[in-house]
Design an enzyme around this catalytic site. Sequence first.
Site: not given
Length: 323
Positions: A156-157, A181, A237, A239, A268, A288
């Site tokens: 993705g981005r 994708s 980075t 989930r 978290e 995070h």
Amino acid sequence: MSGVKVTILDDYFDTLRTLACYRKLDGHDVTIWTDHVQDVDALADRLKDTEALVLIRERTKITSELLARLPRLRLISQRSVFPHIDIAACNRYGVTVSSNLHADSPSYATAELTWGLVLAAARKIPQQMASLRAGHWQLGVGRTLRGRTLGIFGYGRIGRTVAGYGDAFGLDVLVWAGAASRARAATDGRTVAADQRSFFAAADVVSLHLRLVDTTRGIVTAADLAAMKPDAILVNTSRAGLIAPGALVEALRAGRPGTAAVDVFDQEPLRDPRDPLLTLDNVIATPHLGYVTVEEYELQFSDIFDQIVAYAAGTPINVVNPR
């Protein structure tokens, strides 16, 4: 509507009032909380007079139980995806949720942190720093990235941006993702793996870039991790829930992959220093930090505050639960 009562949760370092975009809230009654609370009673007390609630990503869960105790709440303003918000309950209680999903703009801050973790893991930078500070000079030998294989799981981005960083560092980029994708990656001229298991087996660095939804929860299995090379690096980075529960710790103890660099955790904020991911020598862990930069905050909260201004003017924008 004139000025509204706005509450901002989880602004750990009281950063938002220092941003240029904070001036967009001039004329509104703003309360900022800098600690993290998830207890429903405590949140209900803090938010009892709130009309517009600002959330910082997914730090606080907004449940039906909580919404039932917030009769004055009319707007939740945030940015990006919203798995932490009970949208059905918002509809029942008449709460509008505005969230700019920024479909065409990646989080460059997260992509940059991802690459920082790749470099830190390959050259063992935190461990070398600790050795130097302890008076021991060098500690072992790192690895060069150039010529190795960077596996991008999720094109993705952010994944696409990190793939570009791999190009710049001379890595061979290999992609695995959902069908759509994979097709985009092929159109971009990327090499696409034949299947998920061969992807994990071939990559020297695997970087996860998937959203956490029902179909991706636990998508990285213990068998995938066991297929990785003993000197491979896994970077997450995105989930923590993308990896099957407990699988990463067991894989690291077994030595495949050899190293993990993680910015996300099952719980978290993580404050237990005994957590295995904080005690294993072959783990680099950050709290995070992916989106936590001044520039990213300016971008995100400019949108979030615009949503409050628009709602106060009677013209809400970026509404994800129109009624």
